[in-house]
Write a protein that holds these residues in place. Structure first.
Motif, short mmCIF file in Angstrom:
data_model
loop_
_atom_site.label_atom_id
_atom_site.label_comp_id
_atom_site.label_asym_id
_atom_site.label_seq_id
_atom_site.Cartn_x
_atom_site.Cartn_y
_atom_site.Cartn_z
N UNK A 19 0.84 -1.21 0.00
CA UNK A 19 0.00 0.00 0.00
C UNK A 19 0.87 1.25 0.00
N UNK A 20 1.94 1.23 0.79
CA UNK A 20 2.83 2.40 0.84
C UNK A 20 3.52 2.64 -0.50
N UNK A 21 4.03 1.55 -1.11
CA UNK A 21 4.69 1.71 -2.41
C UNK A 21 3.71 2.20 -3.47
N UNK A 22 2.46 1.72 -3.37
CA UNK A 22 1.43 2.11 -4.33
C UNK A 22 1.13 3.60 -4.21
N UNK A 23 0.97 4.07 -2.96
CA UNK A 23 0.69 5.50 -2.76
C UNK A 23 1.86 6.35 -3.23
N UNK A 24 3.07 5.86 -2.97
CA UNK A 24 4.26 6.58 -3.41
C UNK A 24 4.30 6.69 -4.94
N UNK A 25 4.02 5.55 -5.57
CA UNK A 25 4.04 5.50 -7.04
C UNK A 25 3.00 6.43 -7.64
N UNK A 26 1.78 6.37 -7.10
CA UNK A 26 0.69 7.21 -7.61
C UNK A 26 1.03 8.68 -7.44
N UNK A 27 1.54 9.04 -6.26
CA UNK A 27 1.79 10.46 -5.99
C UNK A 27 2.95 10.98 -6.84
N UNK A 74 3.02 0.37 7.05
CA UNK A 74 2.40 1.43 6.27
C UNK A 74 2.95 2.80 6.68
N UNK A 75 3.01 3.04 7.97
CA UNK A 75 3.41 4.37 8.42
C UNK A 75 4.92 4.41 8.58
N UNK A 76 5.47 5.57 8.43
CA UNK A 76 6.92 5.72 8.58
C UNK A 76 7.26 7.00 9.31
N UNK B 8 13.99 -8.78 -2.46
CA UNK B 8 14.90 -8.21 -1.46
C UNK B 8 14.17 -7.17 -0.62
N UNK B 9 13.34 -6.37 -1.29
CA UNK B 9 12.58 -5.34 -0.59
C UNK B 9 11.66 -5.98 0.45
N UNK B 10 10.97 -7.03 0.05
CA UNK B 10 10.05 -7.70 0.97
C UNK B 10 10.80 -8.33 2.14
N UNK B 11 11.94 -8.95 1.84
CA UNK B 11 12.70 -9.61 2.90
C UNK B 11 13.23 -8.60 3.90
N UNK B 12 13.73 -7.46 3.42
CA UNK B 12 14.21 -6.44 4.36
C UNK B 12 13.05 -5.89 5.20
N UNK B 13 11.88 -5.76 4.57
CA UNK B 13 10.72 -5.28 5.31
C UNK B 13 10.34 -6.25 6.42
N UNK B 54 16.33 2.56 2.48
CA UNK B 54 15.52 3.65 3.03
C UNK B 54 14.04 3.33 3.10
N UNK B 55 13.44 2.94 1.97
CA UNK B 55 12.00 2.69 2.02
C UNK B 55 11.69 1.28 2.51
N UNK B 56 12.64 0.35 2.35
CA UNK B 56 12.39 -0.99 2.82
C UNK B 56 12.69 -1.13 4.30
N UNK B 57 13.94 -0.89 4.66
CA UNK B 57 14.32 -1.16 6.04
C UNK B 57 13.89 -0.05 7.00
N UNK B 58 14.39 1.17 6.77
CA UNK B 58 14.17 2.23 7.76
C UNK B 58 12.71 2.58 7.93
#
Lengths: 120, 109
Positions: A19-27, A74-76, B8-13, B54-58
């Motif tokens: 969901x987060x990647x989707x929102x990022x992509x859309x925006x 979802x939140x960061x 890789x992204x999913x695994x880090x998440x 950055x977007x995966x792990x942090x």
């Protein structure tokens, strides 16, 4: 922790990340939300958290799935801090203050909205 | 976007989520996450690696909803002054930690 809990967390975090990647992509594509998707994501997750708190769920697996997995991914918080940090580096102090107030006020309002939706 | 990158992204998440679940202390987590974010943002690494870290792990490691949940405890108990104080202190502390991370990263290279 049992295997059940692990699976619940995995599924929840997958959903949150997607969901987060989707929102990022859309925006990024539509340029709708004026360059930061983090605000949308955090406000959305506050709304969900309000609903979650209002329902007062005691089921342990549901907590693992929703709170730990979904909302956690979802939140960061660190991207929010990085955005503030960027604004400080660019010396845009007014927009820093505005952004800070915007995020906190909006997430508080949406948290309350979610909380009171459940009590109707 | 290829498959290997997605896995890789999913695994880090997942890794970040379990680490967060293990520590179970929102304040501590946000400090570490901000430090790592600052540290890796100042590095010159390839775009896909940067995205994964950055977007995966942090981002999965730190959570805003955990922060709101933490503040919500003060609202129930009625400590509004404490709420306001904690809110600002946490954000300022995180900004300082991130600054330290950026400076440290620049020193090392």
């Amino acid at each position: 922790m049992e295997l059940d809990g692990v699976i619940y967390i995995l599924v929840g975090s997958t959903f949150g990340l997607i969901v987060r990647m989707f929102i990022k992509y859309i925006s990024e594509r539509e340029k709708l939300f004026s360059s930061n998707h983090i605000l949308i994501v955090n406000v959305l997750s506050s709304l969900f958290l309000g609903i979650f708190e209002g329902l007062n769920i005691a089921n342990k697996n549901l907590i693992l799935f929703f709170y730990v997995g979904f909302l956690g991914c979802l939140s960061t918080f660190s991207s929010f801090i990085y955005h503030l940090f960027n604004l400080i580096q660019e010396r845009k102090y007014l927009s820093l203050l505005l952004y800070y107030a915007e995020v906190l006020v909006l997430s508080f309002l949406f948290f309350c909205l979610g909380y009171f939706i459940t009590s109707i | 976007m290829n498959k290997k990158y997605l896995y890789t992204l999913l695994l880090t998440a997942y890794f970040a989520t379990f680490l967060r679940f293990y520590f179970n202390n929102n304040f501590f987590i946000s400090i570490i996450g901000s430090f790592l974010y600052g540290f890796f943002v100042a590095r010159t690494i390839s775009k896909s690696k940067r995205e994964i870290i950055l977007t995966g792990f942090c981002s999965c490691f730190t959570s805003f909803s955990g922060f709101v949940h933490f503040l919500y405890q003060f609202i129930i108990q009625g400590y509004y002054l404490k709420l306001f104080l904690y809110l600002n202190v946490i954000v300022i502390l995180n900004l300082i930690v991130m600054y330290i991370g950026v400076q440290l990263s620049r020193k090392i290279t």
